[in-house]
Write a protein that holds these residues in place. Sequence first.
Motif, PDB file in Angstrom:
ATOM      1  N   TRP A  21       0.765  -1.291   0.077  1.00 37.65           N
ATOM      2  CA  TRP A  21      -0.199  -0.775  -0.245  1.00 37.65           C
ATOM      3  C   TRP A  21       0.600   1.397   0.148  1.00 37.65           C
ATOM      4  O   TRP A  21       0.488   1.629  -0.708  1.00 37.65           O
ATOM      5  CB  TRP A  21      -0.970   0.118   1.373  1.00 37.65           C
ATOM      6  N   HIS A  22       1.649   1.187   0.890  1.00 36.45           N
ATOM      7  CA  HIS A  22       2.858   2.297   0.768  1.00 36.45           C
ATOM      8  C   HIS A  22       3.636   2.535  -0.424  1.00 36.45           C
ATOM      9  O   HIS A  22       3.973   3.837  -0.715  1.00 36.45           O
ATOM     10  CB  HIS A  22       3.775   2.277   2.517  1.00 36.45           C
ATOM     11  N   VAL A  23       4.022   1.749  -0.659  1.00 39.43           N
ATOM     12  CA  VAL A  23       4.777   2.442  -1.821  1.00 39.43           C
ATOM     13  C   VAL A  23       3.792   2.708  -3.006  1.00 39.43           C
ATOM     14  O   VAL A  23       4.056   3.006  -3.648  1.00 39.43           O
ATOM     15  CB  VAL A  23       5.552   0.362  -2.573  1.00 39.43           C
ATOM     16  N   ARG A  24       2.709   1.867  -3.228  1.00 42.00           N
ATOM     17  CA  ARG A  24       2.048   1.981  -4.458  1.00 42.00           C
ATOM     18  C   ARG A  24       1.544   3.404  -3.988  1.00 42.00           C
ATOM     19  O   ARG A  24       1.563   4.977  -5.417  1.00 42.00           O
ATOM     20  CB  ARG A  24       0.508   1.503  -3.892  1.00 42.00           C
ATOM     21  N   PHE A  25       1.268   4.003  -2.655  1.00 45.53           N
ATOM     22  CA  PHE A  25       1.119   5.549  -2.505  1.00 45.53           C
ATOM     23  C   PHE A  25       2.048   6.428  -2.897  1.00 45.53           C
ATOM     24  O   PHE A  25       1.931   7.453  -3.379  1.00 45.53           O
ATOM     25  CB  PHE A  25       0.324   5.888  -0.500  1.00 45.53           C
ATOM     26  N   TRP A  92      -6.877   7.804  -1.063  1.00 45.93           N
ATOM     27  CA  TRP A  92      -6.369   7.205  -0.635  1.00 45.93           C
ATOM     28  C   TRP A  92      -7.308   6.604   0.963  1.00 45.93           C
ATOM     29  O   TRP A  92      -5.744   5.963   1.444  1.00 45.93           O
ATOM     30  CB  TRP A  92      -4.948   7.220  -0.903  1.00 45.93           C
ATOM     31  N   ASN A  93      -7.834   6.775   1.179  1.00 41.65           N
ATOM     32  CA  ASN A  93      -7.908   6.875   2.739  1.00 41.65           C
ATOM     33  C   ASN A  93      -7.464   7.320   3.883  1.00 41.65           C
ATOM     34  O   ASN A  93      -7.100   6.444   4.954  1.00 41.65           O
ATOM     35  CB  ASN A  93      -8.992   4.804   3.493  1.00 41.65           C
ATOM     36  N   VAL A  94      -7.033   8.458   3.185  1.00 38.94           N
ATOM     37  CA  VAL A  94      -5.331   9.775   4.366  1.00 38.94           C
ATOM     38  C   VAL A  94      -7.427  10.202   4.904  1.00 38.94           C
ATOM     39  O   VAL A  94      -8.093  10.849   4.645  1.00 38.94           O
ATOM     40  CB  VAL A  94      -4.852  10.160   3.543  1.00 38.94           C
ATOM     41  N   LYS A  95      -6.572  10.856   6.273  1.00 30.63           N
ATOM     42  CA  LYS A  95      -7.494  11.465   7.478  1.00 30.63           C
ATOM     43  C   LYS A  95      -6.943  12.844   6.949  1.00 30.63           C
ATOM     44  O   LYS A  95      -5.634  12.498   7.380  1.00 30.63           O
ATOM     45  CB  LYS A  95      -7.884  10.660   8.609  1.00 30.63           C
ATOM     46  N   ASP A 108      -2.050   3.679   8.538  1.00 28.66           N
ATOM     47  CA  ASP A 108      -1.413   2.636   9.699  1.00 28.66           C
ATOM     48  C   ASP A 108      -1.185   3.406  10.447  1.00 28.66           C
ATOM     49  O   ASP A 108      -0.182   3.410  11.573  1.00 28.66           O
ATOM     50  CB  ASP A 108      -0.605   1.243   9.557  1.00 28.66           C
ATOM     51  N   GLY A 109      -1.139   5.637  10.687  1.00 25.54           N
ATOM     52  CA  GLY A 109      -0.943   6.282  11.495  1.00 25.54           C
ATOM     53  C   GLY A 109       0.392   6.690  10.994  1.00 25.54           C
ATOM     54  O   GLY A 109       0.459   8.176  11.473  1.00 25.54           O
TER      55      GLY A 109
END
Length: 132
Positions: A21-25, A92-95, A108-109
């Motif tokens: 997920w992080h690599v793609r983001f 990307w479902n970020v807050k 994941d924080g």
Amino acid sequence: MTNANNAYVEHVAIRVADIDWHVRFFREVLGMTIREATPEGQVPYQVWTIGGVQLMSFPGFEAAPSNDAGRLAHLGIMVEDRETALAAAQRWNVKELPQGRNWLQLPDGLAIELIQAHGDAVAEALAVQPRA
């Protein structure tokens, strides 16, 4: 007073729960491509991006669901076009964090701060090849 040694951070290593997920983001939102990776199955599995991020995946690692995950306070990332990056990040479902709309918390924080670059600052920084 001048210092005989000048320095900069070449990369920051971050433990993540979902490395894919992080690599793609980082690639799709921020344009950070992979510079190097350990072989699949190696523990820890690690990926380094052009742009100074090293992602590390350990079996069983679980990140705390808040920014106090113990990894680091946040990553300040210089971008060529902050508005484009913010628009892309929303998918990307970020807050958004209270510090401002350019402060984002990944699922994941991990917290990131997107900073608008001036002129050709990003291209100039990426042109440096310190390992060449």
